[in-house]
Design a protein around this motif. Structure first.
Motif, PDB file in Angstrom:
ATOM      1  N   THR A  26      24.338  29.787 -40.483  1.00 42.72           N
ATOM      2  CA  THR A  26      23.323  30.520 -41.243  1.00 42.72           C
ATOM      3  C   THR A  26      22.260  31.112 -40.313  1.00 42.72           C
ATOM      4  N   PHE A  27      21.735  30.276 -39.430  1.00 45.03           N
ATOM      5  CA  PHE A  27      20.736  30.773 -38.488  1.00 45.03           C
ATOM      6  C   PHE A  27      21.344  31.799 -37.539  1.00 45.03           C
ATOM      7  N   GLY A  28      22.597  31.611 -37.161  1.00 45.95           N
ATOM      8  CA  GLY A  28      23.250  32.576 -36.292  1.00 45.95           C
ATOM      9  C   GLY A  28      23.255  33.969 -36.906  1.00 45.95           C
ATOM     10  N   LEU A  29      23.532  34.045 -38.200  1.00 45.48           N
ATOM     11  CA  LEU A  29      23.490  35.343 -38.889  1.00 45.48           C
ATOM     12  C   LEU A  29      22.081  35.932 -38.869  1.00 45.48           C
ATOM     13  N   LEU A  30      21.078  35.078 -39.073  1.00 42.54           N
ATOM     14  CA  LEU A  30      19.688  35.560 -39.030  1.00 42.54           C
ATOM     15  C   LEU A  30      19.311  36.016 -37.622  1.00 42.54           C
ATOM     16  N   PHE A  31      19.756  35.274 -36.606  1.00 41.18           N
ATOM     17  CA  PHE A  31      19.451  35.661 -35.221  1.00 41.18           C
ATOM     18  C   PHE A  31      20.077  37.025 -34.891  1.00 41.18           C
ATOM     19  N   VAL A  32      21.330  37.213 -35.287  1.00 37.57           N
ATOM     20  CA  VAL A  32      22.005  38.484 -35.029  1.00 37.57           C
ATOM     21  C   VAL A  32      21.304  39.605 -35.796  1.00 37.57           C
ATOM     22  N   SER A  33      20.919  39.335 -37.037  1.00 34.22           N
ATOM     23  CA  SER A  33      20.201  40.342 -37.833  1.00 34.22           C
ATOM     24  C   SER A  33      18.904  40.752 -37.157  1.00 34.22           C
ATOM     25  N   PHE A  34      18.167  39.773 -36.642  1.00 38.79           N
ATOM     26  CA  PHE A  34      16.908  40.067 -35.961  1.00 38.79           C
ATOM     27  C   PHE A  34      17.166  40.918 -34.719  1.00 38.79           C
ATOM     28  N   ALA A  35      18.137  40.525 -33.907  1.00 41.86           N
ATOM     29  CA  ALA A  35      18.422  41.248 -32.663  1.00 41.86           C
ATOM     30  C   ALA A  35      18.875  42.677 -32.941  1.00 41.86           C
ATOM     31  N   VAL A  36      19.741  42.860 -33.933  1.00 44.02           N
ATOM     32  CA  VAL A  36      20.227  44.201 -34.259  1.00 44.02           C
ATOM     33  C   VAL A  36      19.079  45.056 -34.809  1.00 44.02           C
ATOM     34  N   ALA A  37      18.296  44.495 -35.710  1.00 52.53           N
ATOM     35  CA  ALA A  37      17.176  45.251 -36.285  1.00 52.53           C
ATOM     36  C   ALA A  37      16.161  45.621 -35.207  1.00 52.53           C
ATOM     37  N   ARG A  38      15.902  44.712 -34.275  1.00 49.93           N
ATOM     38  CA  ARG A  38      14.971  45.023 -33.188  1.00 49.93           C
ATOM     39  C   ARG A  38      15.523  46.153 -32.323  1.00 49.93           C
ATOM     40  N   HIS A  39      16.820  46.135 -32.076  1.00 46.93           N
ATOM     41  CA  HIS A  39      17.448  47.200 -31.289  1.00 46.93           C
ATOM     42  C   HIS A  39      17.358  48.554 -32.006  1.00 46.93           C
ATOM     43  N   LEU A  40      17.553  48.540 -33.323  1.00 48.64           N
ATOM     44  CA  LEU A  40      17.550  49.779 -34.089  1.00 48.64           C
ATOM     45  C   LEU A  40      16.143  50.299 -34.387  1.00 48.64           C
ATOM     46  N   GLN A  41      15.158  49.399 -34.420  1.00 49.37           N
ATOM     47  CA  GLN A  41      13.789  49.786 -34.784  1.00 49.37           C
ATOM     48  C   GLN A  41      12.768  49.241 -33.786  1.00 49.37           C
ATOM     49  N   PRO A  42      12.871  49.594 -32.521  1.00 53.42           N
ATOM     50  CA  PRO A  42      11.947  49.025 -31.532  1.00 53.42           C
ATOM     51  C   PRO A  42      10.480  49.330 -31.815  1.00 53.42           C
ATOM     52  N   ALA A  43      10.191  50.477 -32.399  1.00 54.84           N
ATOM     53  CA  ALA A  43       8.799  50.832 -32.687  1.00 54.84           C
ATOM     54  C   ALA A  43       8.206  49.955 -33.789  1.00 54.84           C
ATOM     55  N   VAL A  44       9.037  49.410 -34.650  1.00 52.09           N
ATOM     56  CA  VAL A  44       8.570  48.509 -35.709  1.00 52.09           C
ATOM     57  C   VAL A  44       8.385  47.101 -35.164  1.00 52.09           C
ATOM     58  N   PHE A  45       9.291  46.673 -34.292  1.00 54.46           N
ATOM     59  CA  PHE A  45       9.268  45.300 -33.801  1.00 54.46           C
ATOM     60  C   PHE A  45       8.236  45.080 -32.698  1.00 54.46           C
ATOM     61  N   ALA A  46       8.003  46.066 -31.868  1.00 48.79           N
ATOM     62  CA  ALA A  46       7.091  45.898 -30.724  1.00 48.79           C
ATOM     63  C   ALA A  46       5.691  45.442 -31.135  1.00 48.79           C
ATOM     64  N   PRO A  47       5.025  46.103 -32.089  1.00 47.49           N
ATOM     65  CA  PRO A  47       3.679  45.634 -32.448  1.00 47.49           C
ATOM     66  C   PRO A  47       3.696  44.266 -33.144  1.00 47.49           C
ATOM     67  N   GLY A  48       4.730  44.013 -33.929  1.00 48.72           N
ATOM     68  CA  GLY A  48       4.832  42.715 -34.600  1.00 48.72           C
ATOM     69  C   GLY A  48       4.975  41.579 -33.606  1.00 48.72           C
ATOM     70  N   GLN A  49       5.861  41.762 -32.632  1.00 54.67           N
ATOM     71  CA  GLN A  49       6.057  40.727 -31.621  1.00 54.67           C
ATOM     72  C   GLN A  49       4.837  40.594 -30.718  1.00 54.67           C
ATOM     73  N   ALA A  50       4.167  41.705 -30.425  1.00 59.54           N
ATOM     74  CA  ALA A  50       2.972  41.654 -29.572  1.00 59.54           C
ATOM     75  C   ALA A  50       1.861  40.848 -30.225  1.00 59.54           C
ATOM     76  N   ALA A  51       1.864  40.778 -31.563  1.00 56.38           N
ATOM     77  CA  ALA A  51       0.824  40.031 -32.279  1.00 56.38           C
ATOM     78  C   ALA A  51       1.104  38.529 -32.328  1.00 56.38           C
ATOM     79  N   LEU A  52       2.270  38.100 -31.836  1.00 60.18           N
ATOM     80  CA  LEU A  52       2.611  36.675 -31.848  1.00 60.18           C
ATOM     81  C   LEU A  52       2.031  35.990 -30.611  1.00 60.18           C
TER      82      LEU A  52
END
Length: 190
Positions: A26-52
């Motif tokens: 289950t977590f593996g699917l979520l991890f892959v989803s996160f990695a793929v989404a980050r690859h496809l939408q770097p402009a969305v993920f960059a500010p979110g991750q920078a705030a962590l």
């Protein structure tokens, strides 16, 4: 007469291993989803991750690893028929789990107070799913440690009976392993 060699076996009950496998998938699917989404939408993920906070994530890593170490020490103490010591180590593992929950709750509350909305974009949704689901697993692990500790205080575990603590440790190691993937994936790799 020579002693017969005992075949090695997995620690804990077989059911806990089936649970671990299901959770890892289950977590593996979520991890892959996160990695793929980050690859496809770097402009969305960059500010979110920078705030962590990397410091908060690192502190939580230390708390989880310390709890895993304490869980192993507890099982080893029960195997050596040192029930009182095993109970103390279970209490230490519980403290690590509670420490994680306190730090993570503080992080979640800070995000909500800053206007964080889990449904804003792919990052906020996947961050919430991954960290929230992991948080729930830590809650379950803390409850398991508390129940095991209570039983250990009454002398329930020893050399011939330590399957419960061993299974609890296996579950906790899974929780720890999941964080070891989640922390770099969500907090570090940008």
């Amino acid at each position: 007469m020579a002693e017969r060699a005992v075949a090695p076996r997995l620690a804990g009950d077989g059911i806990v291993w089936l649970l671990v496998l299901a959770e890892l998938l289950t977590f593996g699917l979520l991890f892959v989803s996160f990695a793929v989404a980050r690859h496809l939408q770097p402009a969305v993920f960059a500010p979110g991750q920078a705030a962590l906070s990397l410091h908060t994530g690192a502190l939580n890593t230390l708390l989880l690893v310390a709890a895993s170490w304490a869980a192993v020490r507890a099982v080893r103490a029960f195997e050596a028929d040192r029930g009182d010591l095993g109970a103390h180590w279970l209490l230490a593992a519980l403290a690590g789990a509670i420490g994680f929950l306190v730090v993570k709750t503080h992080e979640f509350v800070g995000k909500v107070q800053a206007g964080f909305d889990w449904a804003t974009n792919a990052f906020t949704l996947l961050y919430t799913l991954l960290t929230g689901f992991h948080y729930l697993h830590v809650v379950v692990g803390a409850i398991v440690f508390a129940v095991l500790w209570r039983k250990a205080r009454s002398g329930a575990y020893g050399r011939s009976h330590h399957m419960g603590p061993a299974s609890g440790a296996v579950f906790w190691h899974m929780v720890d392993l999941l964080w070891m993937v989640l922390f770099p994936l969500v907090y570090v790799i940008r």
